[in-house]
Write an enzyme that holds these catalytic residues in place. Structure first.
Site, PDB file in Angstrom:
ATOM      1  N   HIS A 211      -5.044  -0.750  -9.524  1.00 36.83           N
ATOM      2  CA  HIS A 211      -5.317  -1.996 -10.246  1.00 36.83           C
ATOM      3  C   HIS A 211      -5.875  -1.664 -11.628  1.00 36.83           C
ATOM      4  CE1 HIS A 211      -4.465  -4.974  -7.086  1.00 36.83           C
ATOM      5  NE2 HIS A 211      -4.776  -3.982  -6.273  1.00 36.83           N
ATOM      6  N   HIS A 232      -1.032   2.326  -4.054  1.00 34.82           N
ATOM      7  CA  HIS A 232       0.262   1.638  -4.124  1.00 34.82           C
ATOM      8  C   HIS A 232       0.959   1.819  -5.479  1.00 34.82           C
ATOM      9  CE1 HIS A 232      -2.128  -1.558  -5.911  1.00 34.82           C
ATOM     10  NE2 HIS A 232      -2.435  -2.154  -4.770  1.00 34.82           N
ATOM     11  N   ALA A 236       0.442  -3.016  -9.697  1.00 36.09           N
ATOM     12  CA  ALA A 236      -0.849  -3.221 -10.358  1.00 36.09           C
ATOM     13  C   ALA A 236      -1.196  -2.071 -11.301  1.00 36.09           C
ATOM     14  CB  ALA A 236      -1.963  -3.447  -9.337  1.00 36.09           C
ATOM     15  N   GLY A 270      10.640  -2.967   0.668  1.00 39.40           N
ATOM     16  CA  GLY A 270      11.736  -3.669   0.018  1.00 39.40           C
ATOM     17  C   GLY A 270      11.298  -4.919  -0.716  1.00 39.40           C
ATOM     18  N   HIS A 272       7.766  -4.999  -2.403  1.00 38.64           N
ATOM     19  CA  HIS A 272       6.916  -4.526  -3.496  1.00 38.64           C
ATOM     20  C   HIS A 272       7.671  -3.660  -4.509  1.00 38.64           C
ATOM     21  CE1 HIS A 272       3.541  -5.668  -0.866  1.00 38.64           C
ATOM     22  NE2 HIS A 272       2.782  -5.592  -1.935  1.00 38.64           N
ATOM     23  N   ASP A 294       0.145  -1.849   3.123  1.00 39.66           N
ATOM     24  CA  ASP A 294      -0.565  -2.839   2.313  1.00 39.66           C
ATOM     25  C   ASP A 294      -0.482  -4.203   2.994  1.00 39.66           C
ATOM     26  OD1 ASP A 294      -2.143  -3.694   0.171  1.00 39.66           O
ATOM     27  OD2 ASP A 294      -0.407  -4.252  -1.048  1.00 39.66           O
ATOM     28  N   LEU A 328       2.811 -11.718  -6.003  1.00 41.88           N
ATOM     29  CA  LEU A 328       2.918 -11.085  -4.706  1.00 41.88           C
ATOM     30  C   LEU A 328       1.525 -10.916  -4.109  1.00 41.88           C
ATOM     31  CD1 LEU A 328       5.119  -9.792  -2.874  1.00 41.88           C
ATOM     32  CD2 LEU A 328       4.578  -7.611  -3.981  1.00 41.88           C
TER      33      LEU A 328
END
Length: 421
Positions: A211, A232, A236, A270, A272, A294, A328
């Protein structure tokens, strides 16, 4: 001393398939063991009909399961609320075990200090035979960038100008970190964060970049200070440019030795990330790729609208968005499905894909001597797979658990599948 032997099976470990290799469990310690010298000590033999044994799957980023939000307690929660939450937690973790995830890091998104004080003691590291273990919490925020807030509540965001005292004030003290936390995700460009990375490491916590609006240089500085993970990947954070690689460029940066390139979480659902970008990242550094769900607490629930703090999330299949927006809000895809997706998108075999949710996941948080491998001395947390990557059964510390992953149409052919990879 009694032992269990798994036979007529193949093993997956270290990204390799070991055909027709037996596996032994010490029934007292509930750990993987060497073959006993005396065959009379083998008190149970399990014929797996040429199916595959792998270490239990590890999910290092998961926000909630089966309706349970890992962040839902607050300063107004009563003792009875906490007891009810604990009951809900045990039930949800029992159900989640059936997906093949034997360990996870309950992820607490950006919140106020009162929330961390309430929930973190519940996520103390566990070793149980009937539910998914906690490996310690993953604290995603609140030291993150407003420009990359996602669905995190911005009113909780703080900087780290107060140094160690500020960090401990937010998270509820040093003991809370040492005993109950595994990963801290923060943005290194937030004032004070970069200097706090060594302190985070001293608390036996992994520091992850996430983030964030950090540029490539700031990312390298974070690695040199002790950062070992990216949360991830792609999501972000600024997207890479060929002259400005950003955080994404850190996964195979020449600025540090290969051993210091960070592990990176990849949400292989599929939703994100486009499959081609999953393939690009994985192929760039497969030894550092960790698949994560996540997942939001809507995983396992029917489609519909669900309240989340002061917001409403709409679930449509695996897709979760904030109501009336295109923001999202997370995922609702299981980890075994992510493994099958990676196999397809990166054109790799089951052993390589399984490595990203077992060996690599364990290495990324330093538990490789306890979980994530089929080595002697590791916990007997296991999944049984068919050649397509479906979990047909689960063993938690040697205790057999029915699987919820295998599709109904596959039950009839479960024992006919040959492990040809």
């Amino acid at each position: 001393m009694p032992y269990t032997r798994f036979t007529n099976c193949h093993l997956i470990d270290n990204g390799e398939l070991y055909e027709f290799t037996d596996l032994y469990i010490d029934n007292n310690t509930r750990k993987i063991a060497n073959k006993p010298r005396d065959s009379n000590e083998i008190t149970r033999t399990i014929d797996l009909h040429q199916q595959i044994i792998a270490p239990g799957f590890i999910d290092i980023q998961n926000n909630g399961i089966y309706g349970l939000n890992f962040s839902s307690l607050n300063e107004n929660s009563t003792k009875e609320d906490v007891k009810e939450f604990q009951r809900f937690y045990r039930d949800a973790m029992t159900k989640y075990l059936s997906t093949g995830v034997t360990s996870l890091c309950p992820t607490v998104t950006s919140n106020f200090p009162s929330v961390y004080t309430k929930v973190l003691p519940l996520y103390k590291k566990s070793r149980l035979s009937n539910q998914t273990d906690s490996l310690g919490a993953h604290l995603e925020g609140p030291f993150i960038n407003l420009q990359k807030k996602g669905c995190h509540p911005s009113e909780t965001f703080v900087d780290a100008k107060g140094g160690e005292n500020k960090l401990l004030q937010v998270y509820g003290g040093k003991d809370n970190l040492l005993e109950n936390v595994c990963i801290i995700t923060a943005a290194p460009e937030i004032p004070g964060v970069l200097d706090l990375i060594p302190f985070v490491k001293q608390q036996n916590c992994v520091f992850a970049i996430g983030h964030t609006m950090a540029d490539y240089k700031t990312g390298v500085d974070a690695i040199e200070n002790g950062c070992t993970m990216i949360t991830h990947l792609y999501n972000a954070m600024p997207q890479p440019h060929h002259r400005d690689a950003g955080v994404v460029g850190l996964i195979n940066t020449p600025a540090v030795p290969p051993s210091q390139t960070p592990y990176f979480g990849l949400i292989c659902d599929g939703v994100h990330i486009d499959p081609s970008m999953v393939n690009l990242a994985y192929k760039s550094n497969p030894t550092k790729c960790v698949l994560v769900t996540d997942a939001m607490h809507m995983i396992g629930l029917p489609d519909g609208e669900y309240k989340w703090d002061d917001q409403v999330i709409v679930k449509t299949g695996d897709r979760l968005y904030l109501k009336n927006t295109d923001t999202l809000a997370g995922a609702a895809t299981t980890l075994p499905q992510c493994v099958r997706n990676l196999m397809k998108w990166a054109n790799i075999g089951l052993p390589e894909a399984v490595k990203a949710v077992t060996n690599t996941a364990a290495l990324s948080i330093g538990i490789e001597n306890e979980k994530g491998f089929l080595n002697v001395g590791c916990d007997a947390d296991l999944v049984v797979l068919n050649q397509d990557g479906f979990v047909t059964r689960v063993y938690k510390l040697g205790n057999e658990i029915s699987s919820s992953d295998i599709p109904q149409s596959s039950y009839s052919r479960e024992h006919k599948i040959q492990a040809v990879l």
